[in-house]
Design an enzyme around this catalytic site. Structure first.
Site, mmCIF file in Angstrom:
data_model
loop_
_atom_site.group_PDB
_atom_site.id
_atom_site.type_symbol
_atom_site.label_atom_id
_atom_site.label_comp_id
_atom_site.label_asym_id
_atom_site.label_seq_id
_atom_site.Cartn_x
_atom_site.Cartn_y
_atom_site.Cartn_z
ATOM 1 C CG ASN A 213 -4.969 -1.691 -5.334
ATOM 2 O OD1 ASN A 213 -4.336 -1.029 -4.539
ATOM 3 N ND2 ASN A 213 -4.446 -2.150 -6.470
ATOM 4 C CG ASP A 282 -3.522 -9.687 -9.746
ATOM 5 O OD1 ASP A 282 -2.293 -9.482 -9.757
ATOM 6 O OD2 ASP A 282 -4.139 -10.069 -8.724
ATOM 7 C CE LYS A 292 -20.157 8.916 -17.684
ATOM 8 N NZ LYS A 292 -21.084 9.897 -17.160
ATOM 9 N N PRO A 310 1.200 -7.714 -17.044
ATOM 10 C CG PRO A 310 2.748 -6.202 -17.900
ATOM 11 C CD PRO A 310 1.273 -6.485 -17.836
ATOM 12 C CG PHE A 332 6.352 -5.605 0.026
ATOM 13 C CD1 PHE A 332 7.651 -5.224 -0.242
ATOM 14 C CD2 PHE A 332 5.798 -5.278 1.264
ATOM 15 C CE1 PHE A 332 8.407 -4.533 0.690
ATOM 16 C CE2 PHE A 332 6.540 -4.590 2.207
ATOM 17 C CZ PHE A 332 7.847 -4.222 1.931
ATOM 18 C CE LYS A 346 1.565 -13.718 -3.499
ATOM 19 N NZ LYS A 346 0.614 -12.703 -3.035
HETATM 20 N N1 CTP Z 1 3.712 -7.524 -8.615
HETATM 21 C C1 CTP Z 1 4.206 -6.954 -9.768
HETATM 22 N N2 CTP Z 1 3.446 -6.957 -10.909
HETATM 23 C C2 CTP Z 1 2.235 -7.535 -10.923
HETATM 24 C C3 CTP Z 1 1.712 -8.118 -9.737
HETATM 25 C C4 CTP Z 1 2.487 -8.099 -8.595
HETATM 26 O O1 CTP Z 1 5.328 -6.426 -9.763
HETATM 27 N N3 CTP Z 1 1.527 -7.525 -12.036
HETATM 28 C C5 CTP Z 1 4.555 -7.554 -7.411
HETATM 29 C C6 CTP Z 1 4.042 -6.724 -6.266
HETATM 30 O O2 CTP Z 1 4.576 -5.400 -6.320
HETATM 31 C C7 CTP Z 1 4.550 -7.481 -5.061
HETATM 32 C C8 CTP Z 1 4.505 -8.923 -5.515
HETATM 33 O O3 CTP Z 1 4.554 -8.858 -6.923
HETATM 34 O O4 CTP Z 1 5.910 -7.205 -4.788
HETATM 35 C C9 CTP Z 1 3.304 -9.695 -5.023
HETATM 36 O O5 CTP Z 1 2.143 -9.279 -5.622
HETATM 37 P P1 CTP Z 1 0.686 -9.931 -5.305
HETATM 38 O O6 CTP Z 1 -0.282 -9.195 -6.132
HETATM 39 O O7 CTP Z 1 0.475 -9.961 -3.845
HETATM 40 O O8 CTP Z 1 0.903 -11.396 -5.785
HETATM 41 P P2 CTP Z 1 0.218 -12.175 -6.913
HETATM 42 O O9 CTP Z 1 1.302 -12.792 -7.678
HETATM 43 O O10 CTP Z 1 -0.728 -11.309 -7.665
HETATM 44 O O11 CTP Z 1 -0.553 -13.294 -6.140
HETATM 45 P P3 CTP Z 1 -2.054 -13.349 -5.527
HETATM 46 O O12 CTP Z 1 -2.813 -12.159 -6.068
HETATM 47 O O13 CTP Z 1 -2.512 -14.630 -5.958
HETATM 48 O O14 CTP Z 1 -1.879 -13.266 -4.030
#
Ligand code: CTP
Length: 408
Positions: A213, A282, A292, A310, A332, A346
């Site tokens: 990303n 995610d 490849k 996780p 965050f 959240k």
């Molecule tokens: N985070 C993490 N591990 C993951 C996903 C997120 O440690 N697998 C942490 C990020 O570093 C951040 C917080 O969780 O501090 C929020 O992550 P975000 O991706 O914005 O939240 P999600 O729970 O994935 O919710 P959504 O994508 O539905 O907004």
């Protein structure tokens, strides 16, 4: 506000080729808002002229203890009385030896000895040939000046003016500037170990492709820097980003979310604060192909199956140390709309006492941001500013929360 606004720095130069870097250092101090008084030893004036330093500092340069331009004829006393800091860059082996013995036979050494030791810190940026640096006499003198209260900066390693290569190069002006800025920051996190995640993760599809990303890692790197400035030991677990490591920060580079989890769990038992700024993917492909993936001519894309990664933050927040807040966990959230509602939801979902909301599309890759600090009592806004300024405010806020020992 500039980082050194209102600070008066006495910049001393002793003899060494590195004097050419001190011109740039002087310029950086002035740019950062400091007023700079330059003092040069006779040897320093063999390498660079006072004219250059006067032009850059916009103040008269002093080089002799007999200089009659100081009204009471005591330059060695007067020059440090209004100073917030004395920085000697370069600090030669000879000057360090003199300081170690309290010798005071020229303006620079006199001035260091005559400075009010409790009020005006002394910072030394050594520069010398690698053999001089390694010599037991120099190492002994460095220990002594540190015991006497000087802050001795490290040296760089690499090619030296003499043609040899090794330890002894003066730090770069920007590095010395960072050390000076850090010196003025209150050490509100002294004794704390802060663990930070930053940047994106990269989830491999095959050896040449993957899912990632647009996170630049800038906010996390700024937080790591601010925590170090505040006196913490800092471990920064960074996904693939192209950013320099802040001085004094221990950096662990990782690629995927699973790598990041490993690195974080490795440090979680010694950390007191965990700040998760990383944009962790995610999902990851179930099985990354070790070869490849080629087009097969059918026109059909390959079928990719995904599995959820996780949640590193939630996992740490729900660990025994997270639940007891021995490990204070901060999350965050990059949202696109309804920041307060989404961030509060959240925060509860992740089980963290503090969650920092920001509008993702407004900040990705930028040098500035605006933050919303969300806790159980409500929300507080940190208005738009540079990421480094925001990071410093956030670190100061977290320090108060930890010292109060209250879950907010
Ligand atoms: N985070 C993490 N591990 C993951 C996903 C997120 O440690 N697998 C942490 C990020 O570093 C951040 C917080 O969780 O501090 C929020 O992550 P975000 O991706 O914005 O939240 P999600 O729970 O994935 O919710 P959504 O994508 O539905 O907004």
């Amino acid at each position: 506000m500039k980082d050194l606004a209102g600070k008066h720095i006495v910049l001393g130069l002793s003899g060494g080729v590195a004097c050419y870097k001190s011109a740039e250092l002087c310029r950086l101090f002035v740019k950062a808002g400091a007023s700079v008084q330059v003092v040069m030893s006779a040897a320093a004036q063999q390498f660079i002229t006072p004219v250059t330093m006067q032009a850059l500092s916009q103040h008269t340069v002093y080089g002799s203890q007999w200089d009659a331009r100081v009204p009471n004829n005591m330059a060695h006393i007067q020059l440090t009385r209004q100073a917030d800091l004395c920085v000697i860059a370069p600090a030669s082996a000879d000057l360090i030896a003199k300081l170690a013995h309290g010798m005071a036979d020229d303006l620079l050494s006199l001035m260091c000895l005559a400075r009010p030791i409790d009020r005006v810190p002394l910072m030394l940026a050594p520069a010398m040939n690698k053999e001089m640096w390694q010599h037991p006499a120099t190492q002994r003198n460095l220990k002594q000046v540190a015991l006497d209260g000087a802050q001795v900066l490290g040296v760089g390693c690499g090619e030296q003016a003499c043609g040899e290569s090794g330890d002894g190069r003066m730090l770069e002006p920007a590095e010395i500037l960072d050390e000076v800025i850090a010196m003025f920051v209150p050490k509100v996190l002294k004794g704390q170990h802060v663990l930070v995640t930053a940047g994106p993760t990269f989830e491999a599809i095959d050896p040449v492709r993957g899912i990632t990303n647009l996170s630049s890692g800038k906010m996390g790197f700024a937080i790591a820097r601010a925590a170090t400035e505040a006196g913490a030991t800092v471990t920064l677990v960074a996904g693939p980003v192209n950013l320099p490591t802040p001085r004094g920060v221990h950096r662990v580079d990782v690629k995927s979310a699973l790598n990041m989890l490993d690195a974080v769990e490795n440090k979680a038992s010694v950390a007191n604060v965990f700040i998760a700024t990383a944009a962790v993917a995610d999902w990851r492909p179930v099985n990354a192909s070790d070869r490849k993936i080629k087009k097969d001519g059918s026109g059909q894309p390959p079928a990719l199956a995904f599995v959820e990664n996780p949640d590193i933050l939630a996992r740490l927040a729900q660990s025994p140390r997270g639940l007891s807040q021995e490990l204070y966990c901060v999350g965050f959230a990059a949202e696109s709309h309804d920041l307060l509602v989404n961030a509060q939801a959240k925060r509860l979902r992740k089980g963290v006492p503090l969650l920092i909301g920001n509008i993702g599309p407004d900040t990705f890759g930028q040098d500035d941001n605006a933050l919303l600090l969300v806790d159980e009592t409500g929300a507080r806004e940190l208005s738009r500013d540079t990421k480094l300024s925001l990071a410093r405010k956030l670190i100061a806020d977290i320090a108060i929360r930890i010292s109060a020992g209250v879950q907010k």
